[in-house]
Motif scaffolding. Structure first.
Motif, PDB file in Angstrom:
ATOM      1  N   UNK A 110      68.787   3.111  58.932  1.00 27.66           N
ATOM      2  CA  UNK A 110      69.533   2.928  60.179  1.00 27.66           C
ATOM      3  C   UNK A 110      70.848   2.275  59.765  1.00 27.66           C
ATOM      4  N   UNK A 111      71.845   3.112  59.478  1.00 27.74           N
ATOM      5  CA  UNK A 111      73.025   2.608  58.785  1.00 27.74           C
ATOM      6  C   UNK A 111      73.769   1.557  59.610  1.00 27.74           C
ATOM      7  N   UNK A 112      74.190   1.907  60.823  1.00 28.45           N
ATOM      8  CA  UNK A 112      74.947   0.966  61.640  1.00 28.45           C
ATOM      9  C   UNK A 112      74.118  -0.267  61.992  1.00 28.45           C
ATOM     10  N   UNK A 113      72.803  -0.098  62.072  1.00 29.93           N
ATOM     11  CA  UNK A 113      71.920  -1.218  62.409  1.00 29.93           C
ATOM     12  C   UNK A 113      71.558  -2.067  61.197  1.00 29.93           C
ATOM     13  N   UNK A 114      71.947  -1.610  59.988  1.00 36.16           N
ATOM     14  CA  UNK A 114      71.635  -2.314  58.738  1.00 36.16           C
ATOM     15  C   UNK A 114      70.138  -2.586  58.625  1.00 36.16           C
ATOM     16  N   UNK A 115      69.370  -1.520  58.781  1.00 35.09           N
ATOM     17  CA  UNK A 115      67.915  -1.684  58.851  1.00 35.09           C
ATOM     18  C   UNK A 115      67.232  -0.529  58.137  1.00 35.09           C
ATOM     19  N   UNK A 116      66.033  -0.791  57.614  1.00 33.81           N
ATOM     20  CA  UNK A 116      65.212   0.202  56.943  1.00 33.81           C
ATOM     21  C   UNK A 116      63.874   0.315  57.659  1.00 33.81           C
ATOM     22  N   UNK A 117      63.371   1.548  57.768  1.00 27.46           N
ATOM     23  CA  UNK A 117      62.081   1.793  58.407  1.00 27.46           C
ATOM     24  C   UNK A 117      61.279   2.749  57.531  1.00 27.46           C
ATOM     25  N   UNK A 118      59.992   2.463  57.356  1.00 19.40           N
ATOM     26  CA  UNK A 118      59.076   3.361  56.663  1.00 19.40           C
ATOM     27  C   UNK A 118      58.062   3.861  57.687  1.00 19.40           C
ATOM     28  N   UNK A 119      57.985   5.192  57.835  1.00 14.86           N
ATOM     29  CA  UNK A 119      57.140   5.829  58.849  1.00 14.86           C
ATOM     30  C   UNK A 119      55.998   6.561  58.156  1.00 14.86           C
ATOM     31  N   UNK A 120      54.777   6.343  58.621  1.00 16.75           N
ATOM     32  CA  UNK A 120      53.606   7.013  58.053  1.00 16.75           C
ATOM     33  C   UNK A 120      53.557   8.472  58.498  1.00 16.75           C
ATOM     34  N   UNK A 121      52.694   9.236  57.827  1.00 16.93           N
ATOM     35  CA  UNK A 121      52.560  10.673  58.144  1.00 16.93           C
ATOM     36  C   UNK A 121      52.166  10.895  59.598  1.00 16.93           C
ATOM     37  N   UNK A 122      51.421   9.949  60.191  1.00 14.32           N
ATOM     38  CA  UNK A 122      50.986  10.119  61.580  1.00 14.32           C
ATOM     39  C   UNK A 122      52.011   9.598  62.582  1.00 14.32           C
ATOM     40  N   UNK A 123      53.170   9.149  62.099  1.00 15.53           N
ATOM     41  CA  UNK A 123      54.220   8.672  62.981  1.00 15.53           C
ATOM     42  C   UNK A 123      54.195   7.184  63.250  1.00 15.53           C
ATOM     43  N   UNK A 124      53.226   6.484  62.728  1.00 18.26           N
ATOM     44  CA  UNK A 124      53.178   5.032  62.910  1.00 18.26           C
ATOM     45  C   UNK A 124      54.157   4.353  61.956  1.00 18.26           C
ATOM     46  N   UNK A 125      54.540   3.130  62.289  1.00 19.83           N
ATOM     47  CA  UNK A 125      55.489   2.379  61.469  1.00 19.83           C
ATOM     48  C   UNK A 125      54.721   1.610  60.396  1.00 19.83           C
ATOM     49  N   UNK A 126      54.985   1.937  59.136  1.00 15.04           N
ATOM     50  CA  UNK A 126      54.358   1.236  58.012  1.00 15.04           C
ATOM     51  C   UNK A 126      55.008  -0.124  57.823  1.00 15.04           C
ATOM     52  N   UNK A 127      56.332  -0.127  57.867  1.00 14.19           N
ATOM     53  CA  UNK A 127      57.079  -1.369  57.686  1.00 14.19           C
ATOM     54  C   UNK A 127      58.514  -1.142  58.125  1.00 14.19           C
ATOM     55  N   UNK A 128      59.170  -2.230  58.481  1.00 13.40           N
ATOM     56  CA  UNK A 128      60.610  -2.171  58.750  1.00 13.40           C
ATOM     57  C   UNK A 128      61.206  -3.527  58.435  1.00 13.40           C
ATOM     58  N   UNK A 129      62.501  -3.536  58.047  1.00 11.28           N
ATOM     59  CA  UNK A 129      63.128  -4.793  57.644  1.00 11.28           C
ATOM     60  C   UNK A 129      64.641  -4.618  57.592  1.00 11.28           C
ATOM     61  N   UNK A 130      65.397  -5.706  57.752  1.00  9.60           N
ATOM     62  CA  UNK A 130      66.854  -5.629  57.605  1.00  9.60           C
ATOM     63  C   UNK A 130      67.221  -5.264  56.169  1.00  9.60           C
ATOM     64  N   UNK A 131      68.299  -4.499  56.030  1.00 10.55           N
ATOM     65  CA  UNK A 131      68.751  -4.123  54.689  1.00 10.55           C
ATOM     66  C   UNK A 131      69.435  -5.276  53.972  1.00 10.55           C
ATOM     67  N   UNK A 132      69.845  -6.308  54.714  1.00  6.83           N
ATOM     68  CA  UNK A 132      70.383  -7.499  54.077  1.00  6.83           C
ATOM     69  C   UNK A 132      71.869  -7.404  53.760  1.00  6.83           C
TER      70      UNK A 132
END
Length: 723
Positions: free
Chosen positions: A230-252
């Protein structure tokens, strides 16, 4: 007059293969071909239209490249059966703007932007047969697509739905709804199963504008996990195969020290800092199932000028900091006009394993370089190479089975009279790295350079070169050791007046006078910058300034001296193009006797241009001749005249100014176009430097325009002995 004097083998072709520490031949990536995408346009189409290869992939057999071309609203195809001779396969017309493409087998999956406005975004994910272009399936998307990625096993497609912001609305500040998300679409029987389309809402995750997630790029690992920037949001998201969120965190954020943070001052000064610079990653690629790398371009309020390796749990494993940018500085690829924004602007990143070595490839959009990193240890990547690219590298595809790397370079500079957009191919093979040709690595201080113009060699075989007006507030003479590979800048001499930089010089020629230099400055009378000759002491201080006499000023035009050399007590300067009193296709070689202060000139007959103009770029005396660089102002396929000629000194008998001038004879010494093609790139425009050592070895350099609307590539090579 056009018959070459001899066939001299380029030093570029004489480099022998290096041996690795284990005794095996070293392998490197080297560019083997450049494909101008304008050649994919059909006969009769307007080739003056902008083209732009952005995202690129390849069919499963590794033989056909597929790239998006947004301005043409098309997919371009390239036959790379012979990768050293890529051939056009034409374009597939699309109903809208393609934003990304991923290929599975021989089917291209294309994200197409069909939005009518920023507030009403829409798009399609289309499956097309390659090379026929037949539509196999199409899914309507819930917004404007950006990146498209394929699962490693080909089981599904992920699409970043960006719903990009309007940068003209409220100064581009977010949130600007609607926000974006990620779409996952299953594959059934080799094509899209639109009924399975799943939308993953990413709202509420980021700390910056949480209501307006703007996904930029997606990549899928072997576990079926999709990492999203999420470039403008400075954020990273990892999405599982079923669409659930594995993890998310600020890019720092990153603290940057030792950078040039001041825009367009005409000088490279790397003593400034920017603290707490948000990464704002653009492209992302998995390295393995636990680690991914990001290119931290920044498109909103950040951009940390480097790249990062994260674990998917959010921990930073590696941060390049300023090291990637500094590597570009040393090889002359630093884009000074981007200094206050994002510097070299890393935008793209990809990963592949070649011969058992895992590599991350990092692309600098503004510096037009591909950094090749060995990531055997993700915590300690090793920069192995810097590959020259076209202008604005955007997308990459790796083909390890064929030892190939391919870059798509989006910038088409036709409106500015520059190079066309290209796809470039690199081969991983035995042999040394062919690029860079010139570097300042090894100097005590970080030394930037660019826009190399005139050159001269001393009796010890060292070469002195000047930078032109692009760095008008930091005029410098660079001392180059050509015996090293690559050639090394070993000293930078500031040209000064009374201890201060001699601002606004346009140094286009240099020659030696004992321990001192004579410099030819082209000048621009329309900008109150005079044409002049300067005597410069060894420490860079201007000792004497000689203006042009009234007879020359009465007929001058803005294109002035483009080289200077010394024969006895006479300085000879080559005028680039015709002045007001010159016959067509004739230019002056101007003489100035430093003892008698007398002026004179002869006429030099230059080629009639096939397109654009032809002018002189350099003049060097050696033996019984003066050697002259004659070139047109064309790039790539349009280039015709890039040659070295010689004129007998016996012809160099200056006549008084204001009257009829004698016309000298000339012999062709070298057609430089084969040399300019020898590293697999397109023909560069500005051959501006020529130096000849005491043993007759001639060295050639090109001017990279300070990396302004230019790839930054500088060629510095020998054409052998000229006597």
């Amino acid at each position: 007059m056009t018959k070459p004097l001899m066939c001299m083998t380029s030093a570029l072709a004489l480099i022998a293969g290096a041996a690795a520490a284990d005794g095996h031949a070293e392998k490197n990536f080297n560019r083997i071909a450049s494909f101008p995408v304008v050649t994919n346009m059909a006969e009769g189409e307007d080739t003056s239209r902008e083209t732009s290869p952005e995202i690129i992939d390849v069919t499963a057999d590794g033989m056909t490249l597929v790239y998006t071309d947004s301005p043409l609203k098309a997919l371009g195809l390239v036959d790379i059966t012979d990768p050293a001779a890529p051939a056009p396969l034409g374009n597939i017309a699309l109903s809208g703007e393609p934003t990304s493409v991923a290929v599975i087998g021989s089917t291209a999956f294309v994200g197409i932007n069909t939005s009518v406005s920023f507030t009403e975004p829409s798009g399609q994910l289309m499956a097309l047969a390659v090379p026929a272009g037949t539509e196999l399936a199409s899914c309507d998307l819930p917004g404007q697509p950006d990146s498209v990625a394929k699962a490693p096993d080909g089981s599904f497609i992920a699409v970043a739905i960006e719903n990009e912001r309007d940068e003209d609305l409220n100064d581009g500040v977010i949130p600007q709804l609607p926000g974006g998300g990620v779409v996952l679409v299953n594959m059934v029987d080799g094509t899209l199963d639109c009924a399975s389309l799943q939308y993953v809402d990413l709202a509420g995750l980021a700390e910056i504008a949480p209501s307006d997630p703007e996904p930029e790029y997606v990549s899928i690992n072997a576990l079926g996990e999709t990492v999203v920037t999420l470039q403008e949001n400075n954020h990273m998201v990892v999405v599982a195969r079923d669409g659930s969120i594995v993890n998310h965190f600020p890019a720092g954020a990153v603290d940057l020290e030792g950078i040039d943070a001041t825009d367009e001052r005409g000088a490279l000064i790397f003593t400034e800092s920017q603290m707490g610079r948000l990464r704002e990653p653009d492209a992302v690629t998995w390295i393995d199932d636990e680690h991914f790398a990001t290119a931290n371009e920044g498109d909103y309020q950040g951009g940390s000028r480097g790249w990062t390796i994260f674990r998917k749990d959010g921990r930073v494993v590696y941060e390049s900091g300023v090291s990637f940018e500094h590597a570009l500085v040393q090889i002359g690829h630093y884009p000074d006009k981007r200094s206050d924004a994002k510097g070299v602007e890393p935008e793209s990143v990809t990963f592949a394993e070649f011969d058992g070595t895992p590599f991350v490839f990092v692309g600098s959009e503004r510096g037009s370089i591909v950094g090749v990193y060995d990531v055997t240890d993700p915590a300690a990547p090793v920069l192995k190479q810097m590959l020259p690219s076209g202008v604005g590298p955007e997308g990459y595809v790796t083909i390890p089975a064929r030892n190939l790397l391919v870059s798509a370079n989006e910038s088409d500079l036709i409106e500015d009279g520059g190079a066309r957009a290209h796809v470039m191919l690199y081969e991983f093979a035995e042999g040394p790295a062919a690029y860079p040709h010139l570097t300042s690595a090894g100097m005590e201080e970080l030394t930037g350079w660019g826009a190399i113009s005139g050159m001269v060699a001393d009796e010890d075989g060292m070469i002195y070169a000047v930078s032109d007006s692009f760095y008008g507030f930091q005029p410098r003479i660079f001392k180059i050791d050509p015996s090293q590979s690559p050639a090394r800048i070993v000293e930078a001499i500031d040209v000064t007046r009374a201890g201060r930089p001699a601002q606004k010089l346009d140094m286009e020629g240099i020659t030696l006078d004992g321990d001192a230099f004579w410099i030819a400055s082209e000048g621009r009378t329309d900008r109150v910058i005079p044409h002049a000759i300067y005597k410069v002491e060894a420490d860079g201080n201007i000792d004497e300034e000689i203006g042009l006499p009234p007879e020359l000023m009465a007929v001058e035009k803005r294109f002035g001296f483009e080289g200077i050399t010394k024969v006895g007590n006479t300085l000879w300067m080559a005028v680039q193009r015709e002045w007001k009193d010159d016959p067509a296709h004739h230019v002056k070689l101007v003489a100035y006797n430093i003892e008698t202060e007398e002026w004179g000139a002869v006429h030099y007959p230059k080629a009639e241009p096939a397109k654009g103009w032809v002018g002189l770029s350099e003049i060097v005396a050696h033996g019984d001749y003066v050697y002259i660089v004659e070139r047109d102002n064309q790039h790539g396929m349009e280039a015709v005249t890039k040659k070295v000629y010689r004129v007998p000194l016996a012809d160099m008998q200056p006549a008084p100014l204001g009257g009829e001038l004698p016309v000298v004879s000339k012999e062709e010494v070298r057609d430089l176009i084969p040399d300019l093609k020898s590293t697999g790139g397109y023909v560069l425009d500005k051959v501006e430097g020529l130096a000849i050592t005491s043993d007759g070895t001639a060295w050639i350099s090109t001017d990279n325009d300070g990396v302004d609307d230019h790839s930054g590539e500088t060629m510095f090579f020998s054409i052998g002995q000229v006597n």
